[in-house]
Design a protein around this motif. Structure first.
Motif, short mmCIF file in Angstrom:
data_model
loop_
_atom_site.label_atom_id
_atom_site.label_comp_id
_atom_site.label_asym_id
_atom_site.label_seq_id
_atom_site.Cartn_x
_atom_site.Cartn_y
_atom_site.Cartn_z
N VAL A 46 -40.71 39.37 66.00
CA VAL A 46 -41.74 39.76 65.05
C VAL A 46 -41.82 41.27 64.92
O VAL A 46 -42.11 41.81 63.85
N ALA A 47 -41.49 42.00 66.00
CA ALA A 47 -41.45 43.46 65.93
C ALA A 47 -40.32 43.91 65.02
O ALA A 47 -40.48 44.86 64.22
N ALA A 48 -39.16 43.26 65.12
CA ALA A 48 -38.03 43.59 64.24
C ALA A 48 -38.37 43.27 62.80
O ALA A 48 -38.00 44.02 61.88
N LEU A 49 -39.06 42.15 62.58
CA LEU A 49 -39.46 41.79 61.22
C LEU A 49 -40.42 42.81 60.64
O LEU A 49 -40.35 43.14 59.46
N ALA A 50 -41.30 43.34 61.48
CA ALA A 50 -42.24 44.37 61.03
C ALA A 50 -41.50 45.59 60.51
O ALA A 50 -41.87 46.17 59.48
N ASP A 51 -40.44 45.99 61.20
CA ASP A 51 -39.64 47.14 60.76
C ASP A 51 -38.91 46.82 59.47
O ASP A 51 -38.79 47.66 58.57
N ALA A 52 -38.41 45.59 59.35
CA ALA A 52 -37.62 45.22 58.18
C ALA A 52 -38.46 45.13 56.91
O ALA A 52 -37.99 45.50 55.82
N THR A 53 -39.71 44.65 57.03
CA THR A 53 -40.53 44.45 55.83
C THR A 53 -40.82 45.77 55.10
O THR A 53 -41.13 45.75 53.91
N LYS A 54 -40.71 46.87 55.79
CA LYS A 54 -40.95 48.17 55.16
C LYS A 54 -39.92 48.47 54.08
O LYS A 54 -40.15 49.29 53.19
N PHE A 55 -38.76 47.79 54.18
CA PHE A 55 -37.67 48.05 53.23
C PHE A 55 -37.42 46.86 52.31
O PHE A 55 -36.36 46.74 51.71
N VAL B 155 -49.29 43.10 65.64
CA VAL B 155 -50.08 44.17 65.03
C VAL B 155 -49.20 45.01 64.10
O VAL B 155 -49.61 45.39 62.99
N ALA B 156 -47.96 45.28 64.55
CA ALA B 156 -47.03 46.05 63.73
C ALA B 156 -46.67 45.30 62.45
O ALA B 156 -46.59 45.91 61.37
N LEU B 157 -46.49 43.99 62.56
CA LEU B 157 -46.17 43.20 61.37
C LEU B 157 -47.33 43.23 60.38
O LEU B 157 -47.13 43.44 59.18
N CYS B 158 -48.52 43.03 60.87
CA CYS B 158 -49.69 43.04 59.98
C CYS B 158 -49.86 44.41 59.32
O CYS B 158 -50.19 44.49 58.13
N SER B 159 -49.61 45.45 60.07
CA SER B 159 -49.72 46.81 59.50
C SER B 159 -48.68 47.03 58.40
O SER B 159 -48.95 47.69 57.39
N SER B 160 -47.49 46.44 58.59
CA SER B 160 -46.43 46.61 57.59
C SER B 160 -46.73 45.87 56.30
O SER B 160 -46.17 46.18 55.25
N LEU B 161 -47.62 44.90 56.36
CA LEU B 161 -47.98 44.14 55.17
C LEU B 161 -48.94 44.89 54.25
O LEU B 161 -49.01 44.62 53.06
N SER B 162 -49.68 45.80 54.82
CA SER B 162 -50.67 46.56 54.03
C SER B 162 -50.00 47.28 52.87
O SER B 162 -49.02 48.01 53.05
N SER C 250 -56.16 41.69 63.16
CA SER C 250 -55.09 42.48 62.53
C SER C 250 -54.71 41.90 61.17
O SER C 250 -54.48 42.64 60.21
N LEU C 251 -54.66 40.57 61.08
CA LEU C 251 -54.30 39.95 59.81
C LEU C 251 -55.36 40.20 58.75
O LEU C 251 -55.05 40.45 57.58
N THR C 252 -56.61 40.16 59.15
CA THR C 252 -57.71 40.41 58.22
C THR C 252 -57.63 41.81 57.63
O THR C 252 -57.86 42.01 56.43
N LYS C 253 -57.31 42.78 58.46
CA LYS C 253 -57.16 44.16 57.98
C LYS C 253 -56.06 44.24 56.93
O LYS C 253 -56.19 44.94 55.91
N ALA C 254 -54.97 43.52 57.18
CA ALA C 254 -53.86 43.54 56.22
C ALA C 254 -54.26 42.91 54.90
O ALA C 254 -53.98 43.45 53.82
N ILE C 255 -54.92 41.76 54.97
CA ILE C 255 -55.34 41.04 53.76
C ILE C 255 -56.22 41.92 52.88
O ILE C 255 -56.11 41.92 51.65
N SER C 256 -57.11 42.66 53.51
CA SER C 256 -58.05 43.48 52.75
C SER C 256 -57.37 44.62 52.00
O SER C 256 -57.96 45.21 51.10
N SER C 257 -56.12 44.94 52.36
CA SER C 257 -55.42 46.04 51.70
C SER C 257 -54.18 45.59 50.94
O SER C 257 -53.37 46.41 50.52
N MET C 258 -54.02 44.27 50.77
CA MET C 258 -52.89 43.73 50.01
C MET C 258 -53.35 43.38 48.60
O MET C 258 -54.20 42.51 48.42
#
Length: 230
Positions: free
Chosen positions: A6-15, A54-61, A82-90
């Motif tokens: 999931v940490a690797a996925l968090a890095d990948a979603t940025k791109f 947490v990193a994955l959720c942050s990358s979703l924002s 963490s997911l709630t924070k992401a949802i509020s900024s997507m």
């Protein structure tokens, strides 16, 4: 997929600017998983390694993702923060699947607090993957009879109804609502003809009952979920 995945996925979603849907369902080690007795077998303890999550959720924002599926990932109330924070900024996310997760009432409240200000249109919740519409002005009825809802799911239903201006009927019969007290909302409306799913409070009685059937008439005591024999 575990914590490292999931940490690797968090890095990948940025791109991945063009990604519209993210499906991480049935990954129960996404927030950490260890054997309670350290023997590599159940019972399992989840949610102790949140860094990757947490990193994955942050990358979703701020992403353009429209659909998220975290069904069966053993997400608890802390994970929902963490997911709630992401949802509020997507700005684009419309569907969120958090079914088959022990999110708890606190997690449900946290998510419920951001629904009205989000782009969400549908939550998928509970052990049966039930669809709960949100932010929809055309929905007039919600029927969740027999969906095995507990307090967490009902908390989300309550939050959702505040975003459904046209809803007139909510049915929650045949769900696991026992063990909770009920207080009628200040704007609760009395009805002349009983309907399945409505609540009954006899004058001068502190107990509250749910009408589960009309033919024959059956009442369930809210405090303990017990069906009355008469």
């Amino acid at each position: 997929m575990g914590v490292k995945g999931v940490a690797a996925l968090a890095d990948a979603t940025k791109f991945m600017a063009a990604v519209a849907s993210l499906d991480c369902s049935q990954n129960d080690a996404i927030t950490g998983k260890r054997s309670r007795d350290n023997d590599g077998a159940a019972p399992w303890i989840y949610g102790e390694e949140l860094e990757g999550w947490v990193a994955l959720c942050s990358s979703l924002s701020g992403s353009s993702i429209t659909s998220l599926n975290f069904s069966g990932c053993q997400l608890n109330s802390e994970s929902l923060t963490s997911l709630t924070k992401a949802i509020s900024s997507m700005a684009a996310v419309a569907d969120l699947n958090i079914s088959i997760n022990p999110i708890g009432v606190d997690g449900a409240k946290a998510l419920g607090d951001v629904i009205s200000g989000s782009s969400l249109k549908c939550l998928i919740i509970g052990p049966k993957g039930t669809r709960l519409p949100v932010n929809d002005e055309e929905v007039t009825e919600l029927n969740f009879e027999g969906q095995e809802f507990g307090p967490a799911e009902v908390t989300l239903v309550a939050a959702a109804t505040s975003t459904l201006a046209a809803v007139e009927t909510v049915v929650l019969s045949q769900n696991r609502l026992g063990g909770r007290t009920v207080a009628f909302a200040a704007d609760a409306v009395a009805i002349d003809a009983p309907v399945v799913g409505c609540f009954v409070k006899p004058p001068g009685d502190e107990e509250c009952f749910e009408l589960t059937s009309l033919e024959p008439v059956r009442l369930k005591r809210v405090a303990d979920g017990k069906l009355l024999e008469q």
